[in-house]
Write an enzyme that holds these catalytic residues in place. Structure first.
Site, PDB file in Angstrom:
ATOM      1  N   ALA A   8       0.780  -1.196   0.213  1.00  0.00           N
ATOM      2  CA  ALA A   8      -0.183  -0.055   0.143  1.00  0.00           C
ATOM      3  C   ALA A   8       0.940   1.456  -0.107  1.00  0.00           C
ATOM      4  CB  ALA A   8      -0.849  -0.036   1.371  1.00  0.00           C
ATOM      5  N   GLY A  58       0.745  -5.036   0.738  1.00  0.00           N
ATOM      6  CA  GLY A  58      -0.749  -5.376  -0.096  1.00  0.00           C
ATOM      7  C   GLY A  58      -0.222  -5.922  -1.388  1.00  0.00           C
ATOM      8  N   GLU A 108      -0.800  -9.506  -0.741  1.00  0.00           N
ATOM      9  CA  GLU A 108      -2.108  -9.714  -0.626  1.00  0.00           C
ATOM     10  C   GLU A 108      -2.943  -9.632  -1.819  1.00  0.00           C
ATOM     11  OE1 GLU A 108      -2.338  -6.549   2.301  1.00  0.00           O
ATOM     12  OE2 GLU A 108      -3.168  -8.163   3.493  1.00  0.00           O
ATOM     13  N   GLU A 112       4.644  -5.271   6.908  1.00  0.00           N
ATOM     14  CA  GLU A 112       3.820  -4.207   7.665  1.00  0.00           C
ATOM     15  C   GLU A 112       3.906  -4.028   9.173  1.00  0.00           C
ATOM     16  OE1 GLU A 112       2.317  -6.621   5.666  1.00  0.00           O
ATOM     17  OE2 GLU A 112       0.517  -5.731   4.521  1.00  0.00           O
TER      18      GLU A 112
HETATM   19  C1  HXC Z   1       4.901   4.335  -0.966  1.00  0.00           C
HETATM   20  C2  HXC Z   1       6.923   3.552  -1.809  1.00  0.00           C
HETATM   21  C3  HXC Z   1       6.820   2.305  -1.161  1.00  0.00           C
HETATM   22  C4  HXC Z   1       5.269   2.376  -0.862  1.00  0.00           C
HETATM   23  C5  HXC Z   1       8.481   2.036  -2.115  1.00  0.00           C
HETATM   24  N1  HXC Z   1       8.094   3.215  -2.497  1.00  0.00           N
HETATM   25  N2  HXC Z   1       7.561   1.183  -1.639  1.00  0.00           N
HETATM   26  N3  HXC Z   1       6.101   4.713  -1.674  1.00  0.00           N
HETATM   27  N4  HXC Z   1       4.776   3.274  -0.579  1.00  0.00           N
HETATM   28  N5  HXC Z   1       4.847   1.216  -0.210  1.00  0.00           N
HETATM   29  C6  HXC Z   1       8.864   4.634  -3.144  1.00  0.00           C
HETATM   30  C7  HXC Z   1      10.128   4.817  -2.301  1.00  0.00           C
HETATM   31  O1  HXC Z   1       9.567   5.860  -1.343  1.00  0.00           O
HETATM   32  C8  HXC Z   1      11.095   5.504  -3.443  1.00  0.00           C
HETATM   33  O2  HXC Z   1      10.305   6.731  -3.593  1.00  0.00           O
HETATM   34  C9  HXC Z   1      10.744   4.451  -4.485  1.00  0.00           C
HETATM   35  O3  HXC Z   1       9.437   3.763  -4.321  1.00  0.00           O
HETATM   36  C10 HXC Z   1      11.938   3.506  -4.462  1.00  0.00           C
HETATM   37  O4  HXC Z   1      11.885   2.863  -3.309  1.00  0.00           O
HETATM   38  P1  HXC Z   1      13.466   2.596  -2.621  1.00  0.00           P
HETATM   39  O5  HXC Z   1      12.927   2.452  -0.889  1.00  0.00           O
HETATM   40  O6  HXC Z   1      14.265   3.818  -2.781  1.00  0.00           O
HETATM   41  O7  HXC Z   1      14.017   1.396  -3.144  1.00  0.00           O
HETATM   42  P2  HXC Z   1      14.840   0.333  -2.640  1.00  0.00           P
HETATM   43  O8  HXC Z   1      15.985   1.022  -1.754  1.00  0.00           O
HETATM   44  O9  HXC Z   1      15.287  -0.645  -3.638  1.00  0.00           O
HETATM   45  O10 HXC Z   1      13.753  -0.620  -1.542  1.00  0.00           O
HETATM   46  C11 HXC Z   1      12.814  -1.293  -2.075  1.00  0.00           C
HETATM   47  C12 HXC Z   1      11.827  -1.693  -0.898  1.00  0.00           C
HETATM   48  C13 HXC Z   1      11.431  -0.158   0.021  1.00  0.00           C
HETATM   49  C14 HXC Z   1      12.534  -2.559  -0.166  1.00  0.00           C
HETATM   50  C15 HXC Z   1      10.769  -2.267  -1.635  1.00  0.00           C
HETATM   51  O11 HXC Z   1      11.168   0.789  -0.916  1.00  0.00           O
HETATM   52  C16 HXC Z   1      10.468  -0.673   0.897  1.00  0.00           C
HETATM   53  O12 HXC Z   1      10.742  -1.139   2.158  1.00  0.00           O
HETATM   54  N6  HXC Z   1       9.165  -0.194   0.799  1.00  0.00           N
HETATM   55  C17 HXC Z   1       8.035  -0.203   1.503  1.00  0.00           C
HETATM   56  C18 HXC Z   1       7.637  -1.773   1.662  1.00  0.00           C
HETATM   57  C19 HXC Z   1       6.450  -1.970   2.510  1.00  0.00           C
HETATM   58  O13 HXC Z   1       6.528  -1.509   3.727  1.00  0.00           O
HETATM   59  N7  HXC Z   1       5.425  -2.308   2.127  1.00  0.00           N
HETATM   60  C20 HXC Z   1       3.954  -2.487   3.209  1.00  0.00           C
HETATM   61  C21 HXC Z   1       3.282  -1.207   2.932  1.00  0.00           C
HETATM   62  S1  HXC Z   1       1.832  -1.296   4.093  1.00  0.00           S
HETATM   63  P3  HXC Z   1      11.509   8.037  -3.814  1.00  0.00           P
HETATM   64  O14 HXC Z   1      10.485   9.324  -4.044  1.00  0.00           O
HETATM   65  O15 HXC Z   1      12.286   8.112  -2.756  1.00  0.00           O
HETATM   66  O16 HXC Z   1      12.322   7.716  -5.209  1.00  0.00           O
HETATM   67  C22 HXC Z   1       0.822  -2.482   3.305  1.00  0.00           C
HETATM   68  C23 HXC Z   1      -0.444  -2.484   4.092  1.00  0.00           C
HETATM   69  C24 HXC Z   1      -1.560  -3.312   3.335  1.00  0.00           C
HETATM   70  O17 HXC Z   1       1.085  -2.836   2.240  1.00  0.00           O
HETATM   71  C25 HXC Z   1      -2.831  -3.038   3.416  1.00  0.00           C
HETATM   72  C26 HXC Z   1      -3.916  -3.482   2.459  1.00  0.00           C
HETATM   73  C27 HXC Z   1      -3.648  -2.499   1.395  1.00  0.00           C
END
Ligand code: HXC
Length: 257
Positions: A65, A108, A111, A131
């Protein structure tokens, strides 16, 4: 229909839907999910499409998400908005959905992948429910579908540590169908979709419904449901065609009637 965050292509009775927010690893904002569900429901009513492929790009199927959208949210407005009602509509799509995934499949994104019916992954795929590291937990079925797919202990490990697993490990635990080299994952999904697109559509639909029934019913009720679907198919023209073709030693041509 014009969309911002997804791309759609229809070829050979296959609807290909591509998540397209590459600058944020296909993070699932509300608009993207709304567009996706709108398109899946459009495909549902389009008789020329028999199978759906849902994909992203090599770097990410979806990294979860959209955290920047979620960060300012509060409980009560979220509850009133109840975004997951839109997600629930994905599970109601009766046509088979094949996920072709690569790179990050997180939160997400995982999911969403688990809402699909078959999953082809590239060797570079990383799957996880991180998460917990954000102070929350999955909300679109992660604790339920992951547990049903990989079993309690692996689901607990993934959900409580937030660590990603590789495609090979996901395969070992029965979460995905196949792991292939990165240049092959979409082609392999397409190959599978082409095979299913040739099958009788009513049987395809009833098989999908019947398999999904197994997740939320007793064995006795599930068997009863399966039996009724089985009998129903004996009223279809495709049953006549399929059995006649076998007896006449030719390939069947199914029409969907
Ligand atoms: C918003 C995101 C994002 C996310 C990545 N980005 N994941 N933006 N929401 N979930 C953005 C980063 O901010 C960054 O933007 C660009 O994508 C590239 O990501 P980087 O972090 O620079 O890349 P990298 O170092 O290769 O790391 C990749 C990664 C990391 C390991 C996937 O981005 C990460 O941990 N992302 C979050 C993953 C996460 O926690 N997902 C769960 C979300 S909660 P900029 O502008 O800086 O370039 C969830 C709840 C579900 O899903 C509920 C139901 C819908």
């Amino acid at each position: 229909m014009s969309y911002h965050y997804i791309k759609v292509l229809v070829q050979d009775r296959i609807g290909i839907v591509t998540l397209h927010r590459p600058e944020v690893l296909n993070a699932l904002n509300l608009q993207l999910v709304y567009e996706l569900v709108t398109e899946l429901e459009r495909i549902e009513t389009d008789d020329s499409i028999r199978v759906i492929i849902l994909t992203g790009n090599e770097k990410a199927f979806a990294a979860g998400a959209d955290i920047s959208e979620m960060a300012g949210e509060e409980a009560i407005p979220m509850l009133l908005k109840d975004q997951f009602v839109v997600w629930d509509r994905i599970a109601k799509i009766s046509k088979p959905i094949i996920a072709a995934v690569s790179g990050f499949v997180l939160g997400g994104g995982c999911e969403l992948m688990m809402n699909c019916d078959m999953i082809i992954a590239s060797e570079t795929t990383r799957i996880g429910q991180p998460e917990i590291q954000l102070g929350v937990m999955p909300g679109a079925g992660g604790t339920q579908r992951l547990t049903k797919a990989v079993g309690k202990v692996k689901a607990m490990e993934m959900l409580l540590t937030g660590e990603h697993i590789t495609a090979e490990e996901a395969l070992k635990f029965g979460l995905i169908n196949k792991v292939v080299p990165v240049e092959m994952y979409f082609k392999e999904a397409l190959r599978m979709a082409q095979q299913i697109a040739l099958q009788p559509p009513v049987a395809v639909r009833l098989i999908k419904k019947s398999v999904l029934k197994a997740f939320d019913t007793s064995l006795a009720e599930g068997l009863d449901y399966e039996r009724n679907c089985f009998y129903l198919l004996f009223s279809s023209e495709d049953k006549e065609e399929g059995m006649n073709a076998f007896l006449q030693k030719r390939k069947p041509k199914f029409t969907g009637r």
